[in-house]
Design a protein around this motif. Structure first.
Motif, PDB file in Angstrom:
ATOM      1  N   ILE A 176       0.872  -1.182   0.000  1.00  0.00           N
ATOM      2  CA  ILE A 176       0.000   0.000   0.000  1.00  0.00           C
ATOM      3  C   ILE A 176       0.902   1.223   0.000  1.00  0.00           C
ATOM      4  N   ARG A 177       0.837   1.988  -1.086  1.00  0.00           N
ATOM      5  CA  ARG A 177       1.661   3.187  -1.228  1.00  0.00           C
ATOM      6  C   ARG A 177       0.867   4.414  -0.793  1.00  0.00           C
ATOM      7  N   VAL A 178       1.522   5.298  -0.057  1.00  0.00           N
ATOM      8  CA  VAL A 178       0.866   6.511   0.426  1.00  0.00           C
ATOM      9  C   VAL A 178       1.767   7.701   0.122  1.00  0.00           C
ATOM     10  N   ASN A 179       1.246   8.638  -0.641  1.00  0.00           N
ATOM     11  CA  ASN A 179       2.002   9.830  -1.037  1.00  0.00           C
ATOM     12  C   ASN A 179       1.143  11.076  -0.873  1.00  0.00           C
ATOM     13  N   GLY A 180       1.802  12.219  -0.910  1.00  0.00           N
ATOM     14  CA  GLY A 180       1.096  13.480  -0.819  1.00  0.00           C
ATOM     15  C   GLY A 180       1.465  14.407  -1.968  1.00  0.00           C
ATOM     16  N   ILE A 181       0.535  15.236  -2.350  1.00  0.00           N
ATOM     17  CA  ILE A 181       0.781  16.312  -3.307  1.00  0.00           C
ATOM     18  C   ILE A 181       0.631  17.624  -2.547  1.00  0.00           C
ATOM     19  N   ALA A 182       1.660  18.465  -2.608  1.00  0.00           N
ATOM     20  CA  ALA A 182       1.645  19.765  -1.932  1.00  0.00           C
ATOM     21  C   ALA A 182       1.573  20.851  -2.998  1.00  0.00           C
ATOM     22  N   PRO A 183       0.370  21.286  -3.368  1.00  0.00           N
ATOM     23  CA  PRO A 183       0.250  22.281  -4.437  1.00  0.00           C
ATOM     24  C   PRO A 183       0.673  23.672  -3.989  1.00  0.00           C
ATOM     25  N   GLY A 184       1.131  24.455  -4.966  1.00  0.00           N
ATOM     26  CA  GLY A 184       1.269  25.886  -4.781  1.00  0.00           C
ATOM     27  C   GLY A 184      -0.076  26.539  -5.050  1.00  0.00           C
ATOM     28  N   ILE A 185      -0.058  27.699  -5.672  1.00  0.00           N
ATOM     29  CA  ILE A 185      -1.316  28.376  -6.008  1.00  0.00           C
ATOM     30  C   ILE A 185      -1.893  27.718  -7.253  1.00  0.00           C
ATOM     31  N   ILE A 186      -3.063  27.134  -7.125  1.00  0.00           N
ATOM     32  CA  ILE A 186      -3.744  26.456  -8.224  1.00  0.00           C
ATOM     33  C   ILE A 186      -5.033  27.204  -8.535  1.00  0.00           C
ATOM     34  N   ALA A 221      -1.580  13.229  -9.839  1.00  0.00           N
ATOM     35  CA  ALA A 221      -2.327  12.189  -9.125  1.00  0.00           C
ATOM     36  C   ALA A 221      -2.440  10.925  -9.964  1.00  0.00           C
ATOM     37  N   LEU A 222      -2.670  11.085 -11.256  1.00  0.00           N
ATOM     38  CA  LEU A 222      -2.768   9.929 -12.154  1.00  0.00           C
ATOM     39  C   LEU A 222      -1.447   9.166 -12.189  1.00  0.00           C
ATOM     40  N   TYR A 223      -0.350   9.899 -12.254  1.00  0.00           N
ATOM     41  CA  TYR A 223       0.969   9.249 -12.266  1.00  0.00           C
ATOM     42  C   TYR A 223       1.217   8.483 -10.963  1.00  0.00           C
ATOM     43  N   LEU A 224       0.952   9.126  -9.828  1.00  0.00           N
ATOM     44  CA  LEU A 224       1.193   8.481  -8.539  1.00  0.00           C
ATOM     45  C   LEU A 224       0.303   7.254  -8.357  1.00  0.00           C
ATOM     46  N   ALA A 225      -0.913   7.320  -8.852  1.00  0.00           N
ATOM     47  CA  ALA A 225      -1.823   6.184  -8.727  1.00  0.00           C
ATOM     48  C   ALA A 225      -1.289   4.968  -9.474  1.00  0.00           C
ATOM     49  N   GLY A 226      -0.592   5.201 -10.573  1.00  0.00           N
ATOM     50  CA  GLY A 226      -0.089   4.104 -11.385  1.00  0.00           C
ATOM     51  C   GLY A 226       1.291   3.624 -11.012  1.00  0.00           C
TER      52      GLY A 226
END
Length: 248
Positions: A176-186, A221-226
């Motif tokens: 089970i892989r767990v990662n985070g995305i820390a966006p700037g201003i979107i 997110a798509l990349y990390l999911a795969g």
């Protein structure tokens, strides 16, 4: 290869809806969630692909909502392969003006929502022998901005960053892989909600001199999911916000 199933919280507008749309485009089954039932229904109609799309309305700070999302994914599609904890709230307020009820609002939605929805998903992922969780944080956890006081939401997002690494450690041997995305201003409806009428005016915070787009987050997110070899990472998606600054 069996069709993968993803849950996206906070998916009626903005980044969450963009994520749901991109995963649908690439053939995933998608379960979307939002607290506002009318907004969720509008997103459901707009996204289409109703043979691969389901919805569960509910406040993510309620632990029953995470359980309902997992149950929907299993009942409708037979699995929970990916969870994206996108639902969250954010607004600035000076530290000395923050009271307990105001702080609890962010801890409940952002941190508690991510915590217990992940718990419900991991229970199922353990049965399946694999899974991926992607949490949405913020670059402001590691790179604060003077003049933008937001201790309450940033404290809750900091908890999400810590939770991400801890879960990756605890469940790595279970695939089970767990990662985070820390966006700037979107560019999203969030800016208008906190009184920023021209989001592009913040472009100078990023080395690339532009703000991010919702699809920038969705594509990561798509990349990390795969990926089956990335875990425990908080990836800054910020146009260089953390890396450096322009001299104004």
């Amino acid at each position: 290869m069996k069709t993968q199933t993803i849950i996206v919280t906070g998916a009626s507008t903005g980044i969450g809806k963009a994520i749901a749309g991109l995963f649908l485009k690439y053939g995933y089954n998608v379960v979307i969630n939002a607290a506002n039932e009318n907004n969720l229904q509008a997103a459901f109609e707009e996204l289409g692909h109703h043979d691969r799309l389901a919805q569960v309305a509910g406040d993510i700070s309620n632990t029953n909502t995470g359980e309902a999302l997992v149950n929907m994914a299993i009942t409708r599609f037979g699995a929970v392969n990916v969870l994206i904890n996108n639902a969250g709230i954010f607004e600035p307020k000076p530290f000395l003006d923050v009271n307990e009820a105001y702080l609890d609002k962010f801890l409940n939605v952002n941190l508690k929502g991510t915590f217990f929805t992940s718990q419900a998903a991991i229970r199922q992922m353990l049965k399946q022998g694999e899974g991926s969780i992607i949490n949405i944080g913020t670059v402001l956890v590691d790179h604060a901005i003077g003049g933008f006081p937001a201790t309450a939401p940033i404290s809750s997002k900091g908890g999400i960053h810590a939770l991400t690494r801890q879960l990756a450690t605890e469940f790595g041997k279970n695939n089970i892989r767990v990662n985070g995305i820390a966006p700037g201003i979107i560019r999203s409806p969030l800016q208008a909600k906190i009184g920023i009428n021209n989001a592009d005016s913040l472009a100078g915070l990023h080395l690339v001199d532009r703000i991010g787009e919702k699809n920038d987050v969705a594509e990561l997110a798509l990349y990390l999911a795969g990926s089956n070899f990335i875990t425990g990472e908080i990836i800054n998606l910020d146009g260089g916000h953390v890396a450096g600054h322009h001299i104004s």
